[in-house]
Motif scaffolding. Structure first.
Motif, PDB file in Angstrom:
ATOM      1  N   UNK A  22       0.833  -1.206   0.000  1.00  0.00           N
ATOM      2  CA  UNK A  22       0.000   0.000   0.000  1.00  0.00           C
ATOM      3  C   UNK A  22       0.868   1.256   0.000  1.00  0.00           C
ATOM      4  N   UNK A  23       1.968   1.231   0.746  1.00  0.00           N
ATOM      5  CA  UNK A  23       2.878   2.373   0.820  1.00  0.00           C
ATOM      6  C   UNK A  23       3.525   2.628  -0.545  1.00  0.00           C
ATOM      7  N   UNK A  24       3.992   1.595  -1.209  1.00  0.00           N
ATOM      8  CA  UNK A  24       4.628   1.757  -2.515  1.00  0.00           C
ATOM      9  C   UNK A  24       3.622   2.151  -3.588  1.00  0.00           C
ATOM     10  N   UNK A  25       2.403   1.701  -3.459  1.00  0.00           N
ATOM     11  CA  UNK A  25       1.393   2.093  -4.444  1.00  0.00           C
ATOM     12  C   UNK A  25       1.020   3.573  -4.281  1.00  0.00           C
ATOM     13  N   UNK A  26       1.073   4.073  -3.042  1.00  0.00           N
ATOM     14  CA  UNK A  26       0.817   5.507  -2.832  1.00  0.00           C
ATOM     15  C   UNK A  26       1.902   6.348  -3.492  1.00  0.00           C
ATOM     16  N   UNK A  27       3.151   5.894  -3.404  1.00  0.00           N
ATOM     17  CA  UNK A  27       4.236   6.639  -4.055  1.00  0.00           C
ATOM     18  C   UNK A  27       4.058   6.626  -5.564  1.00  0.00           C
TER      19      UNK A  27
END
Length: 145
Positions: A22-27
């Motif tokens: 989820x964190x990498x998809x936000x970036x």
């Protein structure tokens, strides 16, 4: 018991993996938003540049027309000065304009004023029959009650 620990580690790994993904998809999403906003800004700047170019061309055209008109006026003035210096009276530079100059040329020098003659005396309205006065010497008294 070993299989419970393996199952717990699998669940904990899944949860940690979910949050990391989820964190990498936000970036990635932020980078896409930035790219889209940069594209939008570029499109706006391109539109503004085209409008600016059209307005600049229009102003340049107006300036060239005004310069052409000014050149014609200067040449006309130059011809007028040359004609005036040649000595021709009809080609003089009119200060007042054509109609006013002709009027001033034909106007008499000074207006003549006619004096009134005292041959006829004014009428005398102070006589008794004129209606201005009642003709009696005594003023009428009013009755006061």
């Amino acid at each position: 018991m070993d299989w419970i620990i393996g199952l717990l580690l699998l669940i904990v790994g899944g949860i940690i993996g979910y949050f990391v993904a989820k964190h990498f998809s936000k970036e990635d999403e932020n980078q896409q938003n930035r790219a889209e906003s940069e594209q939008t800004v570029k499109e706006l700047m391109a539109q503004q540049a085209s409008v600016h170019l059209l307005e600049t061309k229009k102003i340049a055209q107006q300036l060239s027309q005004q310069a052409e008109a000014l050149t014609q006026q200067i040449s006309h003035y130059e011809q007028t000065v040359i004609r005036q210096n040649s000595g021709a009276e009809d080609n003089q530079l009119n200060y007042f304009g054509e109609h006013a100059t002709a009027y001033l040329r034909n106007k008499s020098d000074s207006p003549t004023r006619e004096k009134d003659t005292a041959d006829i005396q004014p009428l005398d309205f102070s006589a008794e029959g004129s209606g201005l006065f009642s003709g009696s010497a005594e003023p009428e008294s009013k009755e006061v009650k």
